[in-house]
Design an enzyme around this catalytic site. Structure first.
Site, PDB file in Angstrom:
ATOM      1  N   GLY A 238     115.447 -13.100 -23.078  1.00 18.16           N
ATOM      2  CA  GLY A 238     114.050 -12.707 -23.029  1.00 18.16           C
ATOM      3  C   GLY A 238     113.640 -11.845 -21.859  1.00 18.16           C
ATOM      4  CD  GLU A 287     120.746 -18.434 -25.699  1.00 16.71           C
ATOM      5  OE1 GLU A 287     119.636 -18.081 -26.162  1.00 16.71           O
ATOM      6  OE2 GLU A 287     121.243 -19.548 -25.902  1.00 16.71           O
ATOM      7  NE  ARG A 290     113.062  -6.847 -25.351  1.00 14.62           N
ATOM      8  CZ  ARG A 290     112.462  -6.616 -26.525  1.00 14.62           C
ATOM      9  NH1 ARG A 290     112.214  -5.396 -26.900  1.00 14.62           N
ATOM     10  NH2 ARG A 290     112.085  -7.620 -27.295  1.00 14.62           N
ATOM     11  NE  ARG A 326     111.312  -3.004 -29.631  1.00  9.58           N
ATOM     12  CZ  ARG A 326     110.462  -2.689 -28.687  1.00  9.58           C
ATOM     13  NH1 ARG A 326     110.261  -1.437 -28.361  1.00  9.58           N
ATOM     14  NH2 ARG A 326     109.811  -3.619 -28.029  1.00  9.58           N
ATOM     15  CE1 TYR A 330     108.433  -7.724 -33.048  1.00  5.48           C
ATOM     16  CE2 TYR A 330     109.794  -5.814 -32.552  1.00  5.48           C
ATOM     17  CZ  TYR A 330     109.667  -7.096 -33.058  1.00  5.48           C
ATOM     18  OH  TYR A 330     110.770  -7.737 -33.539  1.00  5.48           O
ATOM     19  CB  CYS A 356     105.073   7.217 -48.179  1.00  2.00           C
ATOM     20  SG  CYS A 356     105.929   8.719 -48.641  1.00  2.00           S
ATOM     21  CD  GLU A 357     104.419   1.690 -45.587  1.00  2.00           C
ATOM     22  OE1 GLU A 357     103.322   1.230 -45.193  1.00  2.00           O
ATOM     23  OE2 GLU A 357     105.055   1.257 -46.544  1.00  2.00           O
ATOM     24  CE1 TYR A 385     116.224  -8.227 -31.009  1.00  2.00           C
ATOM     25  CE2 TYR A 385     115.582  -7.415 -28.845  1.00  2.00           C
ATOM     26  CZ  TYR A 385     116.118  -8.411 -29.633  1.00  2.00           C
ATOM     27  OH  TYR A 385     116.538  -9.580 -29.070  1.00  2.00           O
TER      28      TYR A 385
END
Ligand SMILES: *Cc1c(COP(=O)(O)O)cnc(C)c1O
Length: 430
Positions: A238, A287, A290, A326, A330, A356-357, A385
């Site tokens: 994290g 762990e 990123r 991302r 997010y 197309c978004e 990610y």
């Protein structure tokens, strides 16, 4: 450190000219710096030198076997969340005996395969899962090594989709249940208690939540050591990275603005947790995902069209949200820079993809130097990610992935072609 810098007006990754590379391999393309990944791994290793430790790279951040093989070469462990990730680790030459297996939905098949491969431990996320692991181990005639993932109920002050250590999150087992779960595990014929684990979230940019969570866990860890002789305490991953260097003058990789306004480095993070962990006298597992790979990667994309409307100017590029989701998922910020430096005063532009978004954008109202069709852009800090969350949405081929080391550039994933898009599909034969 990160290894992306301009030389004579062109962006390089280590000693590789990215304009030339894009010419050769096309766009969109992910490019990773091996030196950056190794530097981050070794610095974290050094920062934890005072405690016995194991760094288990969280494979989901970037699971390309070319990249995993770098870390396997450093004798890193791996934190996996599926049977597929275990397969990748083995393909990359990683050691299953250094793999921890996390995730709330492990299937029987995944549990059996992990047992056959002899992983370090399962991080158990529920009592139902514990019972299932015991049953699967019984059919194989082995004892399954486990840790319980504890939900320490701390606020990691991060995006709600990447917060995992609050009581309302689906992860881990609540504090008040933990000792009962261990007691039950100790009674199970095919379970071996090995450790205890926590993970409070992702992209955490302050040390406070880590220190708070460790503080909350210490009495429990000591109790488990007494009761069951646990061999390790995993403090999860994290650790956040810098996405916006304008917020961090003198850009470090990893930082925090603490109460006094100063920035926390990797070393000061370690200073916040290591002294608390040292007296435990057991192995500490971390762990990180990123932190190891995020700033080691960029996404190269070429500008297709400039479109000016009454309200906005759009730079339409050949990468889309299917390549890097991302920003859409997010609301993440990614720096975007021209690969060949352009003179001229910055103007505000939306950098958008072809999907197309309306959520398919990389930046909105971003000040960039004047751009033109054919310009090459680099979306920075895309190593984590990015590729792992990419999809074929809109039937767009997955991008190529290139690993750079010095002046060498290896293709670690070929760009997909049209046949890849329909592989495994068939016309009904009725
Ligand atoms: C995702 C995850 C990690 C890695 O998170 P980062 O923010 O990439 O460091 C570590 N441990 C567990 C259990 C995870 O789910």
């Amino acid at each position: 450190m990160h290894s992306f810098e301009y030389r004579n007006g062109t962006l390089f990754c280590e000693d590789v000219d990215l304009a030339q590379l894009a010419q050769e391999v096309g766009t969109p393309t992910y490019v990773y710096s091996a030196a950056t990944v190794l530097d981050h791994y070794r610095r974290l290793d050094a920062a934890l030198a005072e405690v016995p430790h194991l760094i288990c790279y969280a494979v989901k951040a970037n699971s390309n076997i070319g990249l995993l093989s770098l870390l396997a070469g450093e004798h890193a462990g791996f934190d996996i969340v599926s049977g597929g990730e275990l397969f990748r680790v083995r393909k990359a030459g990683g050691n299953p005996a250094q793999c921890t297996f996390a995730g709330v939905g492990k299937t029987e098949g995944e549990i059996a395969e992990a047992l056959r491969q002899g992983i370090l431990a399962f991080n158990v996320e529920s009592e139902a899962e514990l019972a299932r692991i015991n049953a699967v181990a019984a059919t194989l005639g082995v004892r399954a090594p486990i840790s319980v993932r504890v939900n320490p109920d701390v606020d990691a002050h991060t995006h709600k989709y990447v917060s995992t250590g609050k009581s309302e999150n689906k992860f881990g087992i609540a504090f008040d249940r933990v000792l009962a779960v261990y007691a039950a595990a100790a009674q199970m014929s095919h379970i071996a208690i090995r450790g205890v684990q926590m993970h409070i979230g992702s992209q955490i940019t302050q040390a406070g939540p880590f220190a708070e969570a460790v503080d909350k866990m210490l009495p429990l860890v000591n109790a488990l050591k007494e009761l069951y002789g646990i061999a390790y305490f995993s403090i999860g991953g994290g650790m956040g990275i810098i996405y916006d260097t304008s917020l961090a003058s003198g850009a470090s990789d990893w930082w925090e603005t603490n109460a006094s306004g100063g920035r926390l480095t990797l070393e000061t993070y370690a200073a916040a947790v290591v002294p608390k962990l040292k007296p435990l006298g057991i192995k500490i597992v971390v762990e990180p995902g990123r932190f190891l790979v995020g700033n080691a990667g960029v996404l190269l994309t070429r500008l297709q069209y400039i479109k000016t409307t009454a309200a906005k100017k759009f730079a339409i590029v050949d990468a889309g949200m299917n390549d890097l989701i991302r920003p859409a998922l997010y609301q993440s910020f990614h720096e975007i820079v021209p690969v060949v430096e352009r003179p001229g005063s910055p103007e505000k532009v939306d950098v958008v993809g072809p999907v197309c978004e309306s959520g398919d954008f990389f930046a909105q109202d971003r000040a960039l130097p004047p751009l033109a069709e054919g310009d090459l852009l680099a979306v920075m800090s895309a190593g984590a990610y990015g590729a792992t969350m990419s999809s074929n949405y809109n039937s767009r081929a997955l991008p190529a992935e290139i690993l750079v080391s010095g002046d060498r550039a290896a293709t670690i994933r070929a760009r997909q072609g049209p046949e890849d898009l329909v592989r495994g599909e068939s016309l009904p034969q009725w």
